[in-house]
Design an enzyme around this catalytic site. Structure first.
Site, PDB file in Angstrom:
ATOM      1  N   ASN A  13       0.830  -1.211   0.000  1.00  0.00           N
ATOM      2  CA  ASN A  13       0.000   0.000   0.000  1.00  0.00           C
ATOM      3  C   ASN A  13       0.867   1.264   0.000  1.00  0.00           C
ATOM      4  OD1 ASN A  13      -2.484  -1.439   0.187  1.00  0.00           O
ATOM      5  ND2 ASN A  13      -2.004  -1.850   2.330  1.00  0.00           N
ATOM      6  N   HIS A  33     -14.395  -2.700   5.437  1.00  0.00           N
ATOM      7  CA  HIS A  33     -13.209  -3.385   5.970  1.00  0.00           C
ATOM      8  C   HIS A  33     -13.479  -4.019   7.340  1.00  0.00           C
ATOM      9  CE1 HIS A  33      -9.097  -3.418   7.803  1.00  0.00           C
ATOM     10  NE2 HIS A  33      -8.785  -3.825   6.586  1.00  0.00           N
ATOM     11  N   GLU A  63     -16.346   3.129   3.182  1.00  0.00           N
ATOM     12  CA  GLU A  63     -14.993   3.452   2.727  1.00  0.00           C
ATOM     13  C   GLU A  63     -15.148   4.351   1.507  1.00  0.00           C
ATOM     14  OE1 GLU A  63     -12.384  -0.021   2.079  1.00  0.00           O
ATOM     15  OE2 GLU A  63     -13.604  -1.075   3.539  1.00  0.00           O
ATOM     16  N   SER A 102     -11.084  -1.238  -0.312  1.00  0.00           N
ATOM     17  CA  SER A 102      -9.715  -1.757  -0.264  1.00  0.00           C
ATOM     18  C   SER A 102      -9.490  -2.978  -1.136  1.00  0.00           C
ATOM     19  CB  SER A 102      -9.333  -2.081   1.177  1.00  0.00           C
ATOM     20  OG  SER A 102     -10.189  -3.070   1.704  1.00  0.00           O
ATOM     21  N   ASP A 125     -14.142   6.166   5.782  1.00  0.00           N
ATOM     22  CA  ASP A 125     -12.798   5.605   5.919  1.00  0.00           C
ATOM     23  C   ASP A 125     -12.049   5.897   4.622  1.00  0.00           C
ATOM     24  OD1 ASP A 125     -10.564   3.953   5.862  1.00  0.00           O
ATOM     25  OD2 ASP A 125     -11.532   2.332   6.961  1.00  0.00           O
ATOM     26  N   HIS A 155      -7.555   4.186   1.650  1.00  0.00           N
ATOM     27  CA  HIS A 155      -6.855   4.005   0.368  1.00  0.00           C
ATOM     28  C   HIS A 155      -6.967   5.229  -0.538  1.00  0.00           C
ATOM     29  CE1 HIS A 155      -5.859  -0.142   1.254  1.00  0.00           C
ATOM     30  NE2 HIS A 155      -6.998  -0.136   1.919  1.00  0.00           N
ATOM     31  N   LYS A 168      -0.321   3.661   4.676  1.00  0.00           N
ATOM     32  CA  LYS A 168      -0.489   3.302   3.257  1.00  0.00           C
ATOM     33  C   LYS A 168       0.176   4.400   2.419  1.00  0.00           C
ATOM     34  CE  LYS A 168      -4.631   0.859   4.756  1.00  0.00           C
ATOM     35  NZ  LYS A 168      -4.051  -0.441   5.093  1.00  0.00           N
TER      36      LYS A 168
END
Ligand SMILES: Cc1ncc(COP(=O)(O)O)c(C=O)c1O
Length: 387
Positions: A43, A129, A172, A176, A201, A204, A235
């Site tokens: 990541n 997640h 998210e 992910s 979230d 990423h 990440k």
């Protein structure tokens, strides 16, 4: 109490052995393997983990502050560098305040166990997640799981779930394992309509998307509709930990009542020093994120996939098949890993290819060729086995 403790321990050993054998036979056994070959699975999207500025700041901070923080932030673990990086991160995210946690997992547990209370309802995307799922499980609020990236289904649920409690929506921004983006603008509108705080979230997305690289909240212009965001720092930011960003009162409440914050030793202060450098690099070197998105688009186009995100899933379905294709690519010098349930839904084992900005165009082309060849060979072998 069993009369003979050693006998009981033997029973547990037998159970563990049986469980481990079950994982092996289902193709779900995992091994710990350090990096080898060309990175197509980390990541470290922007290459910051090896950036000289981060490394030198971290080393200098270890020298000055020591290796460990020695206590909880609310006791002797507090340092000026935590407050400094939290101010810098809040400015980056354009929120009033932010709070640094030692991991994204803990940050998600903190957010979901501190704000939603008994009598409240959390609406959670079915692909969220594990750290969000566990946060929801630990929370005293009720949970409602809604279909992935489906604002219409969410609206029906928001409308129909009764109760006087507060309704929270948690998603998210960039998923992910699928690399797809949440319909954030639609969620923002729904959350306004139903007066539901929106928790995002950005694990990423932070460091990559938006004009300033602060994430998809910035890119989609929904900052004023977000209650808090969780931004992992291990990440794209290249270090470790996570920032929760939000209003003055949200952050102050987390400091007072967030159990994973209160009852855990503060991270090593050197991490905060490295993260200050990371934010500087993201501001000064926008070419890193531009290169990342260009390389991601190159790979996606080559594989006939839409979208721009740096997470490229190749779904193979079968666990053994995903393992075999990953193994073949590893032998060819590419570090790609198979992702299996429960990380992804049953029957959707895959390669989770993640692009990073340091990959050359030639390396990516060679990888795409190797991937296509490996997938073809696997399909042919499978067909031969089950004619
Ligand atoms: C979407 C998402 N949230 C949270 C986390 C947890 O972050 P951390 O690795 O910092 O614990 C991860 C990854 O591990 C993630 O992918």
């Amino acid at each position: 109490m069993p009369a003979d403790k050693s006998l009981d321990a033997g029973r547990l050993e037998a159970r563990l052995a049986e469980r481990l054998a079950g994982l092996r036979s289902a193709g779900l056994y995992r091994s710990l393997c350090p990096p080898t070959g060309i990175d197509l699975c980390s990541n470290d999207y922007l290459g910051l983990a090896q950036h000289p500025l981060l490394k030198s700041r971290m080393a200098a901070a270890v020298d000055q502050e020591g290796a460990g923080s020695t206590g909880s932030r609310l006791l002797r673990g507090e340092r000026n560098c935590f407050a400094r990086v939290e101010r810098a991160f809040a400015a980056f995210k354009r929120t009033e305040r932010s709070l640094y946690f030692s991991s994204g997992y803990l940050a998600n547990l903190a957010v979901l166990t501190t704000f939603p209370e008994a009598g409240d309802v959390i609406f959670s995307d079915e692909r969220n997640h594990a750290s969000l799922i566990d946060g929801v499980r630990l929370s005293r609020a009720e949970k409602v799981v809604f279909p992935h990236n489906d604002p219409e289904a969410l609206e029906l649920l928001l409308r129909d779930v009764a109760g006087n409690g507060q309704k929270f929506v948690v998603v998210e921004s960039l998923f992910s394992m699928d690399g797809d983006e949440a319909p954030l603008a639609e969620y923002a509108a729904l959350c306004r309509k139903y007066r539901a705080p929106l928790i995002v979230d950005e694990a990423h997305a932070v460091g990559i998307y938006g004009e300033r690289g602060s994430g998809l909240i910035e890119a989609r212009g929904i900052a004023s509709d977000v209650f808090v965001s969780v931004n992992t720092a291990g990440k794209a930011l290249g270090v470790a930990g996570a920032f929760v960003a939000g209003s003055e009162s949200a952050i102050e409440y987390l400091i007072q009542r967030g159990r994973p914050f209160v009852f855990s030793t503060a991270p090593p202060p050197a991490l905060a020093a490295a993260l200050e450098a990371s934010l500087e690099v993201i501001e000064k070197e926008p070419e890193r994120r531009q290169r990342l998105l260009a390389r991601s688009t190159q790979l996606r186009t080559r594989l006939g996939l839409n979208g721009i995100s740096q997470i490229v899933p190749m779904i193979l379905g079968d666990n053994e098949r995903a393992l075999a294709v990953a193994k073949e690519l590893q032998m060819a010098g590419f570090d790609v890993r198979a992702i299996r349930p429960p990380t992804v839904p049953e029957g959707t084992a895959r390669l989770r290819i993640s692009v990073n900005q340091g990959l050359s165009k030639i390396a990516l082309d060679r990888f795409a060729e190797a991937l296509e060849a490996a997938m073809k060979r696997e399909t042919a072998m499978k067909a031969a086995q089950n004619p």
